[in-house]
Motif scaffolding. Structure first.
Motif, short mmCIF file in Angstrom:
data_model
loop_
_atom_site.label_atom_id
_atom_site.label_comp_id
_atom_site.label_asym_id
_atom_site.label_seq_id
_atom_site.Cartn_x
_atom_site.Cartn_y
_atom_site.Cartn_z
N ALA A 71 -16.29 49.50 73.08
CA ALA A 71 -16.92 48.20 73.32
C ALA A 71 -15.96 47.30 74.11
CB ALA A 71 -17.30 47.54 72.00
N LEU A 72 -16.54 46.40 74.90
CA LEU A 72 -15.78 45.58 75.83
C LEU A 72 -15.31 44.29 75.18
CD1 LEU A 72 -18.38 46.00 78.70
CD2 LEU A 72 -16.12 47.03 78.70
N GLY B 264 -15.81 60.71 73.59
CA GLY B 264 -17.22 61.07 73.45
C GLY B 264 -18.24 59.98 73.66
N HIS B 265 -17.81 58.76 73.98
CA HIS B 265 -18.76 57.69 74.29
C HIS B 265 -18.25 56.95 75.52
CE1 HIS B 265 -21.22 58.05 70.67
NE2 HIS B 265 -20.08 58.26 70.01
N PHE B 266 -19.19 56.52 76.38
CA PHE B 266 -18.78 55.74 77.55
C PHE B 266 -18.43 54.32 77.10
CE2 PHE B 266 -19.38 53.23 81.41
CZ PHE B 266 -18.59 53.94 82.28
N SER B 267 -19.41 53.55 76.66
CA SER B 267 -19.15 52.22 76.12
C SER B 267 -20.42 51.72 75.43
CB SER B 267 -18.75 51.22 77.21
OG SER B 267 -18.67 49.91 76.68
N SER B 268 -20.23 51.14 74.24
CA SER B 268 -21.37 50.60 73.50
C SER B 268 -21.71 49.18 73.93
CB SER B 268 -21.08 50.63 72.00
OG SER B 268 -19.90 49.89 71.70
N GLY B 269 -21.03 48.66 74.95
CA GLY B 269 -21.37 47.34 75.48
C GLY B 269 -20.40 46.27 75.03
#
Length: 268
Positions: A27-28, A59-64
């Motif tokens: 997350a950002l 395993g994840h790009f980004s959850s926002g």
């Protein structure tokens, strides 16, 4: 020891940029926004870099957007949105549009979650290779917000207006295959990093000057006037013809040399 929010590793001309907050599904937070922009500036100055691969850790790009983190300090949201002129990009927008402004191809490798701000960042890449388990969403409306990280710059060239409205207004999560059918991702693959590396290798057989000129011409002229498009094409072509890498590319096609390409010209 605190891990950096973004890591950069350059190997054999490929820059691997990793969003690195795996405990938060990448997350950002404010620090990650700033780190992404610093990495973009470093890459823009490094003429040895030929391709950028952008990914999320574990395993994840980004959850926002990490809403809780960003709103903990009242001035941080203002820091993300501040700009000197309305038409300039602010910090939140540069983390997306900054990838399209680099003079090298940028490939986003998308696994797992790619939501909200993560989706906006991925839209800034030139290519998106998605894993079969990837989930994508323009999620800002869920939080009562408008997508405001410059992803619309790419989105308007990908989706029909009604589809862009649908996905933005509903904040619906879509799977990789549907994203591919809409054009949101370039391809869906069981091994996105392997395929991204193979594609990067193919791109590196081409002149870096030609790739920079092609990217600059397409990004800058896609929605511009025909006169500007014609002028830019001609100017870039003259510069290519006079450059060392054109001569190397031509000799390669004739099987006359295996000479390495020179660092790219400064087109942008």
């Amino acid at each position: 020891m605190t891990q950096p929010p973004v890591t950069l590793v350059i190997k054999d001309g490929i820059a691997f940029v990793t969003l690195n907050r795996p405990e938060k599904f990448n997350a950002l937070n404010y620090e990650m926004f700033s780190a992404i922009c610093r990495v973009q500036k470093l890459l823009a100055r490094n003429r040895q870099v030929r391709v950028v691969i952008l990914q999320g850790a574990q395993g994840h790009f980004s959850s926002g957007l990490d809403i809780k983190s960003v709103t903990r300090k009242p001035l941080q949201p203002l820091g993300l949105l501040a700009k000197w002129l309305p038409g300039n990009a602010n910090l939140a927008q540069r983390v997306s549009i900054g990838w399209s402004r680099l003079p090298v191809p940028v490939i986003a490798v998308i696994e797992g979650y790619c939501y909200g701000g993560g989706m906006q960042i991925a839209l800034g890449a030139d290519f998106r290779f998605a894993a079969e388990n990837a989930e994508l969403s323009i999620m800002e409306a869920k939080w009562g917000l408008v997508p405001d990280m410059a992803g619309l710059v790419s989105l308007r060239g990908i989706l029909p207006k009604d589809k862009a409205l649908e996905l933005s207004m509903t904040a619906r999560v879509i799977e990789a295959d549907e994203a591919a059918s809409l054009g949101l991702v370039t391809r869906v693959t069981a091994a996105p990093m392997d395929d991204a590396l193979a594609f990067a290798g193919e791109l590196m057989t081409r002149s870096p000057d030609a790739l920079a000129a092609i990217k600059g011409s397409i990004h800058r002229s896609w929605s511009g006037s025909i006169r500007r498009l014609l002028a830019r094409e001609s100017w870039y072509q003259v510069r290519l013809l006079l450059g060392k890498n054109f001569a190397i590319a031509a000799r390669r096609q004739q099987g006359k040399t295996d000479r390495d390409y020179k660092p790219r010209q400064k087109f942008w």
